[in-house]
Design a protein around this motif. Structure first.
Motif: not given
Length: 197
Positions: A1-12
């Motif tokens: 979950m942490k990795d998915e969140r991190h990828v999402f915020f990085e993309d934003v």
């Protein structure tokens, strides 16, 4: 979950950086179009023809126009007035035969026995400033003075016949005749005679 969140915020974050940087760049006004001078535009364009549909035109100017404008000019006349070839010939200032051949080349024809509407013909002449064609009258010549001179043996009958050709019948006239009898001059071959007393 942490990795998915991190990828999402990085993309934003990357999209926000891209959006902010595009706002800072100056925008150009699209595609540039070449600017031509008036002289260059005239050279690139073809010749300009102008014809005023409501005014009379000389035949030379009419013939110099392209055929499409010639047709439009005649179509405008025929649409507004029920007139024939003779009226159009008067307008152009040419004989009817010349006008007929020109209009046949342009594709116009009139049925045999075509008679223009008198009201339209009068309105046509008035609108285009044409005067009604009057048949030419024969000019009468008036003879004011005649002088005849002849030498030779007098023939009164011949003289009267000549005078009759100059003087119209049943017209009052005054004729003055001066007769001078001339003695024949002696010719150079005849010997001169001298009388002595």
């Amino acid at each position: 979950m942490k990795d998915e969140r991190h990828v999402f915020f990085e993309d934003v974050r990357e999209k926000a950086i891209t959006a902010r940087s595009s706002k800072k760049k100056p925008h150009r006004g699209g595609c540039r179009v070449p600017q031509y001078t008036a002289k260059e535009i005239r050279e690139m364009s073809g010749p300009v023809h102008k014809i005023d549909l409501g005014k009379p035109i000389a035949y030379a100017d009419f013939k110099a126009q392209p055929e499409t404008l010639q047709k439009e000019y005649v179509k405008n006349i025929l649409a507004n007035y029920k007139v024939g070839m003779s009226a159009i010939a008067d307008l152009l200032g040419v004989p009817v035969s010349t006008c007929t051949s020109r209009l046949h080349k342009l594709g116009f024809s009139f049925p045999r026995g075509f008679k223009p509407v008198r009201e339209d013909l009068e309105r046509f002449r008035e609108d285009f400033g044409l005067t009604e064609r009057v048949a030419p009258t024969k000019k009468k010549m008036t003879l004011e003075n005649v002088q005849l001179c002849f030498t030779g043996i007098l023939d009164a009958g011949q003289l009267a016949k000549q005078l009759r050709t100059f003087v119209p019948e049943n017209q009052l006239c005054r004729i003055s005749i001066a007769v001078e009898v001339v003695e024949p001059e002696p010719s150079a071959t005849e010997p001169a005679t001298v009388e002595s007393a």
